[in-house]
Design a protein around this motif. Structure first.
Motif, PDB file in Angstrom:
ATOM      1  N   UNK A  97       1.036  -1.006  -0.204  1.00 47.34           N
ATOM      2  CA  UNK A  97      -0.032  -0.075   0.107  1.00 47.34           C
ATOM      3  C   UNK A  97       0.902   1.381  -0.165  1.00 47.34           C
ATOM      4  N   UNK A  98       1.879   1.177   0.756  1.00 48.64           N
ATOM      5  CA  UNK A  98       2.736   2.320   0.956  1.00 48.64           C
ATOM      6  C   UNK A  98       3.577   2.626  -0.393  1.00 48.64           C
ATOM      7  N   UNK A  99       3.928   1.475  -1.006  1.00 52.92           N
ATOM      8  CA  UNK A  99       4.683   1.506  -2.514  1.00 52.92           C
ATOM      9  C   UNK A  99       3.552   1.802  -3.400  1.00 52.92           C
ATOM     10  N   UNK A 100       2.416   1.810  -3.221  1.00 53.37           N
ATOM     11  CA  UNK A 100       1.243   2.405  -4.486  1.00 53.37           C
ATOM     12  C   UNK A 100       1.490   3.999  -4.238  1.00 53.37           C
ATOM     13  N   UNK A 101       1.313   4.264  -2.979  1.00 53.15           N
ATOM     14  CA  UNK A 101       1.330   5.779  -2.599  1.00 53.15           C
ATOM     15  C   UNK A 101       2.505   6.496  -3.261  1.00 53.15           C
ATOM     16  N   UNK A 102       3.708   5.667  -2.896  1.00 58.71           N
ATOM     17  CA  UNK A 102       4.881   6.323  -3.312  1.00 58.71           C
ATOM     18  C   UNK A 102       4.906   6.411  -4.845  1.00 58.71           C
ATOM     19  N   UNK A 103       4.615   5.586  -5.599  1.00 56.11           N
ATOM     20  CA  UNK A 103       4.595   5.501  -7.051  1.00 56.11           C
ATOM     21  C   UNK A 103       3.747   6.712  -7.554  1.00 56.11           C
ATOM     22  N   UNK A 104       2.340   6.555  -7.268  1.00 61.70           N
ATOM     23  CA  UNK A 104       1.519   7.694  -7.627  1.00 61.70           C
ATOM     24  C   UNK A 104       2.058   9.005  -7.245  1.00 61.70           C
ATOM     25  N   UNK A 105       2.628   9.222  -6.230  1.00 62.01           N
ATOM     26  CA  UNK A 105       3.127  10.501  -5.870  1.00 62.01           C
ATOM     27  C   UNK A 105       4.421  10.991  -6.733  1.00 62.01           C
ATOM     28  N   UNK A 106       5.093   9.816  -7.306  1.00 65.63           N
ATOM     29  CA  UNK A 106       6.237  10.049  -8.285  1.00 65.63           C
ATOM     30  C   UNK A 106       5.981  10.635  -9.548  1.00 65.63           C
ATOM     31  N   UNK A 235       2.270 -15.072   4.010  1.00 70.64           N
ATOM     32  CA  UNK A 235       1.835 -14.939   5.327  1.00 70.64           C
ATOM     33  C   UNK A 235       2.319 -14.151   6.201  1.00 70.64           C
ATOM     34  N   UNK A 236       2.771 -12.796   5.693  1.00 71.83           N
ATOM     35  CA  UNK A 236       3.658 -11.888   6.540  1.00 71.83           C
ATOM     36  C   UNK A 236       2.929 -10.589   6.604  1.00 71.83           C
ATOM     37  N   UNK A 237       1.517 -10.316   6.592  1.00 72.43           N
ATOM     38  CA  UNK A 237       0.765  -9.165   6.423  1.00 72.43           C
ATOM     39  C   UNK A 237       1.185  -8.231   7.667  1.00 72.43           C
ATOM     40  N   UNK A 238       1.860  -8.514   8.969  1.00 72.54           N
ATOM     41  CA  UNK A 238       1.867  -7.500   9.909  1.00 72.54           C
ATOM     42  C   UNK A 238       3.397  -7.392   9.913  1.00 72.54           C
ATOM     43  N   UNK A 239       4.187  -7.808   9.017  1.00 74.86           N
ATOM     44  CA  UNK A 239       5.581  -7.529   8.851  1.00 74.86           C
ATOM     45  C   UNK A 239       5.786  -6.173   8.013  1.00 74.86           C
ATOM     46  N   UNK A 240       4.511  -5.940   7.329  1.00 67.67           N
ATOM     47  CA  UNK A 240       4.424  -4.646   6.521  1.00 67.67           C
ATOM     48  C   UNK A 240       5.814  -4.494   5.512  1.00 67.67           C
ATOM     49  N   UNK A 241       5.726  -5.256   4.599  1.00 71.90           N
ATOM     50  CA  UNK A 241       7.181  -5.296   3.859  1.00 71.90           C
ATOM     51  C   UNK A 241       6.499  -5.575   2.255  1.00 71.90           C
ATOM     52  N   UNK A 242       6.844  -4.705   1.528  1.00 67.81           N
ATOM     53  CA  UNK A 242       6.747  -4.649  -0.064  1.00 67.81           C
ATOM     54  C   UNK A 242       7.917  -4.030  -0.699  1.00 67.81           C
ATOM     55  N   UNK A 243       7.804  -3.920  -2.130  1.00 66.02           N
ATOM     56  CA  UNK A 243       8.761  -3.491  -2.951  1.00 66.02           C
ATOM     57  C   UNK A 243       8.263  -2.747  -4.326  1.00 66.02           C
ATOM     58  N   UNK A 244       9.198  -2.261  -5.147  1.00 68.19           N
ATOM     59  CA  UNK A 244       8.856  -1.503  -6.128  1.00 68.19           C
ATOM     60  C   UNK A 244       9.845  -2.034  -7.152  1.00 68.19           C
ATOM     61  N   UNK A 245       9.419  -2.319  -8.360  1.00 64.54           N
ATOM     62  CA  UNK A 245      10.487  -2.650  -9.413  1.00 64.54           C
ATOM     63  C   UNK A 245      10.035  -1.448 -10.587  1.00 64.54           C
ATOM     64  N   UNK A 246      11.086  -0.671 -11.105  1.00 63.55           N
ATOM     65  CA  UNK A 246      10.906   0.091 -11.969  1.00 63.55           C
ATOM     66  C   UNK A 246      12.104   0.577 -12.576  1.00 63.55           C
TER      67      UNK A 246
END
Length: 391
Positions: A97-106, A235-246
């Motif tokens: 979710x935070x990744x999506x915000x960062x992408x759109x902001x960029x 199954x790692x929802x609570x770890x809050x970890x994602x990534x962006x490739x671009x």
């Protein structure tokens, strides 16, 4: 209220937050609302992550994320999809979710339009709006298995269209886009110079076909921004970890924005992600098998209940259930199921206008719990009587 920004002054509570408020209403509640696993993170990942913590991984990381983790993500794409990436084309984020915000902001300037195929993951609309963009909704329909109609996509494009958000396997419908439709979408985006934001969150949960990242298609690398996450696939929802490739220039922009937000994703969560990738072939197959078993069980139960129907599941961890025959609104049905059966679901209208007449069920409970939930639901008057007319 005088200190609240005018942008947020009249914002209603989100459907997800409202759902969380209901979780405390009944002691025997069965929660089939949010996409949060009942399965805990594999203990081997937990043990390794906390061993790393004891050994000193409690500091800031590189603002792009641990180099080791980015290397492993690049290796994963090379192994799984024969897709070559450099570590400067990858950034670790504090959730998808935070990744999506960062992408759109960029990428968005004021008034840029972003096409969102509907029904859609609830935050998309708000995320586009808070980053000064304009969401343009592209409706999909049950009779088309909720796949994008290419002619309708072409009609939605204007000279202000900057991007399209693609989510497959889809939340909430479970729709899966095969290579043919992805290629058609890609061709249009190449022709019209449109960015694709691929929200690839449920890649593990394909039950009939193999997942294909749209970025791997010819000429799509330079115009695709991929968002990934460890939440659902590991199954790692609570770890809050994602990534962006671009492309690296987009990554550098996102990096700069994030330095004014959270700077880095948590070091402990990044270590967990490293270990998750190391043992993915041990961790993921049981998760996928369990959810496939659950979703087909739920599918068969729904088929046997009057005034409910659903298309055969192909992916994700959700069923988008048609309840139009009840004669009630989606919210009315959700409220009845909650108050009479003590089962929590989410109204289809939370996912856009085309979700009207549907409810979303997350199969995030064991088959035994799902059985109990559907046993209760099947005893409700609106689902026992085929001739029920909502009042």
């Amino acid at each position: 209220m005088k200190y609240i920004s005018k942008r947020y002054l009249n914002k209603a509570i989100t459907p997800m937050a409202e759902s969380m408020n209901h979780t405390y209403e009944y002691e025997d509640l069965i929660d089939l609302s949010l996409g949060d696993h009942d399965i805990i993170t594999d203990i081997r990942i937990i043990d390794k992550a906390f061993e790393d913590t004891r050994n000193g991984h409690t500091h800031y990381t590189d603002s792009l994320g641990y180099l080791e983790l980015r290397e492993k993500i690049c290796d994963y794409y090379k192994y799984e999809y024969s897709y070559e990436l450099g570590t400067k084309e990858c950034m670790i984020t504090t959730s998808g979710c935070h990744a999506m915000y960062l992408v759109l902001e960029a990428i968005l300037d004021d008034g840029d339009e972003v096409i969102i195929h509907e029904p859609y993951f609830t935050p998309y609309k708000e995320q586009v709006e808070i980053t000064r963009g304009k969401p343009v909704f592209l409706k999909t329909y049950e009779e088309d298995k909720f796949k994008i109609n290419i002619n309708n996509l072409k009609k939605a494009i204007t000279d202000k269209t900057k991007a399209i958000i693609l989510n497959t396997p889809n939340n909430p419908t479970g729709a899966c886009f095969d290579k043919d439709i992805l290629q058609e979408i890609a061709n249009i985006c190449i022709e019209k110079d449109i960015v694709v934001i691929a929200d690839d969150i449920y890649t593990l949960f394909m039950y009939e076909d193999e997942f294909i990242p749209i970025t791997t298609l010819d000429k799509m690398r330079e115009r695709t921004i991929t968002i990934g996450s460890f939440s659902k696939d590991y199954a790692m929802t609570g770890w809050r970890i994602g990534y962006v490739l671009a492309p690296d220039y987009i990554i550098q922009t996102i990096r700069s924005i994030n330095e004014n937000s959270v700077f880095t994703a948590p070091s402990i969560s990044q270590r967990a992600a490293i270990h998750a990738l190391d043992i993915r072939n041990k961790v993921q197959p049981p998760i996928k098998d369990e959810y496939k078993n659950r979703i087909y069980y739920a599918y068969e139960r729904i088929k046997s209940i009057s005034n409910m129907s659903v298309i055969k599941p192909r992916g994700s961890i959700y069923l988008f259930v048609n309840i139009k025959k009840t004669g009630l609104t989606s919210k009315e049905v959700v409220d009845k199921i909650l108050n009479e059966a003590h089962v929590l679901t989410i109204s289809g209208e939370a996912f856009g206008e085309s979700g009207s007449g549907y409810i979303r069920i997350a199969v995030t409970q064991s088959v035994d719990r799902l059985k109990e939930a559907f046993d209760r639901i099947s005893e409700m008057n609106i689902f026992k009587n085929k001739n029920y007319i909502g009042v």
